[in-house]
Scaffold this active site. Sequence first.
Site: not given
Length: 198
Positions: A110-111
């Site tokens: 993800c981030t």
Amino acid sequence: MVDITAEIILFDGFDELDAIGPYEVLENGAQAGASIDTNLVTLEETDLVTASHDLRVEPDGTLGNPDLLLVPGGGWTTSTGGVRLVVDEGELPAAVDECYTNGATVASVCTGAMILAEAGLLEGRPATTHPAAVDDLEETAANVVDERVVDDGDVLTAGGVTSGIDLGLWLLEREFDESIADEVAAEMIHDRRGEIFG
């Protein structure tokens, strides 16, 4: 003695599934015969870490010198906490860079890719992240691709949240055996999604 030591780095505001999904995959992999030891760690000693949905996790210890370091995401799109805060503070990206320099394979979910970008590990590399952070990742030196899991050898990235499960399964297949990954996927009733880019 295990062949691979894996550490998943936790910080306040991390997304639960980004870390716990791959953790369960790798732990199940060990039970299926993969010679891997996986621990949840933090930069500094602490009793509990509070995740983005208020899950409180007791880490196993502090960051060591793992063969594999996995960095979750969470909190990039909010103004406080999570990835946004640790990128601004700079200590975690520096620690990730040090692990990489010391020979670790580094992966993000993800981030968490924004932490890798801040550490300078995505320069000129194909990478992916959560759709909410694609524009920000494109502003770095990364070559953003629309894929679920991207394998660039010693740096891997996975898109949003549940893609961490696919990342974990790919790592089991890549480092050990496809049959182990298949066994774990079947046990977790998970249909692997997408081809691996790289």
